[in-house]
Design a protein around this motif. Structure first.
Motif, mmCIF file in Angstrom:
data_model
loop_
_atom_site.group_PDB
_atom_site.id
_atom_site.type_symbol
_atom_site.label_atom_id
_atom_site.label_comp_id
_atom_site.label_asym_id
_atom_site.label_seq_id
_atom_site.Cartn_x
_atom_site.Cartn_y
_atom_site.Cartn_z
ATOM 1 N N GLU A 65 0.808 -1.215 0.000
ATOM 2 C CA GLU A 65 0.000 0.000 0.000
ATOM 3 C C GLU A 65 0.842 1.266 0.000
ATOM 4 O O GLU A 65 0.301 2.363 -0.142
ATOM 5 C CB GLU A 65 -0.934 -0.001 1.212
ATOM 6 N N TRP A 66 2.144 1.115 0.165
ATOM 7 C CA TRP A 66 3.006 2.286 0.321
ATOM 8 C C TRP A 66 3.972 2.389 -0.861
ATOM 9 O O TRP A 66 5.179 2.286 -0.715
ATOM 10 C CB TRP A 66 3.748 2.211 1.657
ATOM 11 N N THR A 76 1.781 11.450 -6.146
ATOM 12 C CA THR A 76 0.400 10.999 -6.157
ATOM 13 C C THR A 76 0.261 9.798 -7.076
ATOM 14 O O THR A 76 0.594 9.871 -8.262
ATOM 15 C CB THR A 76 -0.536 12.123 -6.648
ATOM 16 N N ASP A 77 -0.251 8.691 -6.530
ATOM 17 C CA ASP A 77 -0.416 7.485 -7.335
ATOM 18 C C ASP A 77 -1.738 7.525 -8.101
ATOM 19 O O ASP A 77 -2.552 8.440 -7.928
ATOM 20 C CB ASP A 77 -0.359 6.252 -6.437
ATOM 21 N N ASP A 134 -4.425 5.967 -7.778
ATOM 22 C CA ASP A 134 -5.647 5.938 -6.971
ATOM 23 C C ASP A 134 -5.833 7.196 -6.136
ATOM 24 O O ASP A 134 -6.772 7.285 -5.338
ATOM 25 C CB ASP A 134 -5.666 4.713 -6.064
ATOM 26 N N ASP A 148 -3.723 8.382 -3.852
ATOM 27 C CA ASP A 148 -2.935 8.399 -2.616
ATOM 28 C C ASP A 148 -1.709 9.288 -2.788
ATOM 29 O O ASP A 148 -1.026 9.228 -3.823
ATOM 30 C CB ASP A 148 -2.490 6.989 -2.241
ATOM 31 N N GLN A 149 -1.424 10.101 -1.768
ATOM 32 C CA GLN A 149 -0.269 10.988 -1.804
ATOM 33 C C GLN A 149 0.750 10.574 -0.743
ATOM 34 O O GLN A 149 0.379 10.157 0.355
ATOM 35 C CB GLN A 149 -0.689 12.440 -1.580
ATOM 36 N N PHE A 150 2.026 10.709 -1.094
ATOM 37 C CA PHE A 150 3.116 10.357 -0.196
ATOM 38 C C PHE A 150 4.128 11.492 -0.169
ATOM 39 O O PHE A 150 4.483 12.040 -1.211
ATOM 40 C CB PHE A 150 3.793 9.063 -0.660
#
Length: 306
Positions: free
Chosen positions: A195-196, A252-253, A255, A257-259
């Protein structure tokens, strides 16, 4: 047997003359050396050079790898003899001394050496004199494959504390990584690891500190350096880290999700420690110019020059 060896060069290169080679009975291998000169305007462009042997009027451009084991017999892997290369504009301090703790999982040390950097593979962290290096880099997942790194991690942190620069590439949570004390301050790698990650190699990104030396010295990083990436942006992003670390970009992926933890940097004593889970090894091993330039900035960083 007589043959003529030549190189098929890209358009615009200064052609090298073919060389005649003779094989006596029983001889199976000889070395032929060429000096070639590329055009001056060759920048950030891949190229292919094809060695060619002419035998009895036939042009041979294949390489043969013999694979022989008693339990399977002998097989031959035949591939094009092409040499794939890259000409790029890359700046780095000529006196930079890099120590590389090779994990066996990447070829980054070899690729950096090929562009002229002074890179030494550290064979035994317990006995190596780290003070001679400006930067010490760990290969991907090195804490998994290098027992000496696990046992001598305090020496690596002491090196940073005494003024060195440490760059640690990505790890999985289970790679002998202790969230509390492997890094100088607590740093937890994302779990479950699937997930990461940012699997879109062209994912959106935002530079949070565009004026920081990491994006300006010795190479001026532009949007072009984030283009043409291979396979993904980053794996196993950190999920939690101490406030001592600075962050530098968001990704940002697909889906949404931001990291923010793709590059984490902290001062530690008189030196610095940088953790990065972006997949530099894929970019460098696949000759992506931006991968070379950004990673070179990361390992060339000197916090005393800010």
């Amino acid at each position: 047997m007589d043959t003529t060896i030549s190189l098929q060069l890209p358009k615009g290169w200064e052609q090298a003359s073919g060389k005649n080679v003779s094989f006596e009975k029983g001889e199976t291998e000889k070395t032929v050396t060429f000096s070639i000169e590329p055009p001056e305007d060759l920048t950030d462009k891949p190229f292919v050079i094809t060695p060619t042997a002419e035998v009895d009027g036939k042009l041979l451009q294949k390489q043969v790898q013999e694979i022989a084991y008693e339990h399977i017999g002998t097989f031959y892997n035949i591939q094009n003899a092409d040499l794939n290369g890259l000409a790029l504009n890359l700046e780095f301090p000529q006196d930079l001394q890099v120590g590389y703790i090779d994990s066996g999982f990447d070829k980054v040390a070899d690729k950096l050496s090929e562009v002229g950097m002074d890179v030494t593979k550290i064979e035994d962290l317990a006995t190596e004199d780290l003070s001679k290096f400006d930067t010490v880099v760990t290969g991907i997942r090195a804490y998994l494959s290098r027992e000496d790194l696990v046992q001598q991690n305090d020496r690596l942190l002491e090196y940073a504390q005494n003024g060195g620069h440490v760059v640690v590439q990505y790890h999985k949570p289970g790679d002998n990584w202790n969230p509390e004390n492997t890094a100088p301050y607590p740093l937890t790698i994302g779990s479950p690891s699937i997930e990461w990650r940012v699997t879109d190699e062209a994912s959106d990104y935002t530079i949070l500190q565009p004026d920081h030396p990491l994006f300006n010295q010795p190479n001026q990083i532009t949007e072009q350096d984030w283009e043409g990436w291979i396979q993904e942006r980053g794996l196993y992003f950190p999920m939690q880290w101490n406030d001592q670390y600075e962050t530098f970009l968001t990704m940002t992926d697909l889906d949404g999700d931001q990291f923010e933890g793709g590059i984490l940097l902290t001062d530690y004593g008189e030196g610095t420690y940088l953790y990065t889970n972006l997949v530099w090894y894929r970019q460098i091993q696949n000759l992506v110019p931006g991968g070379y330039r950004i990673f070179t900035n990361l390992i060339s960083y000197d916090g005393n020059e800010e």
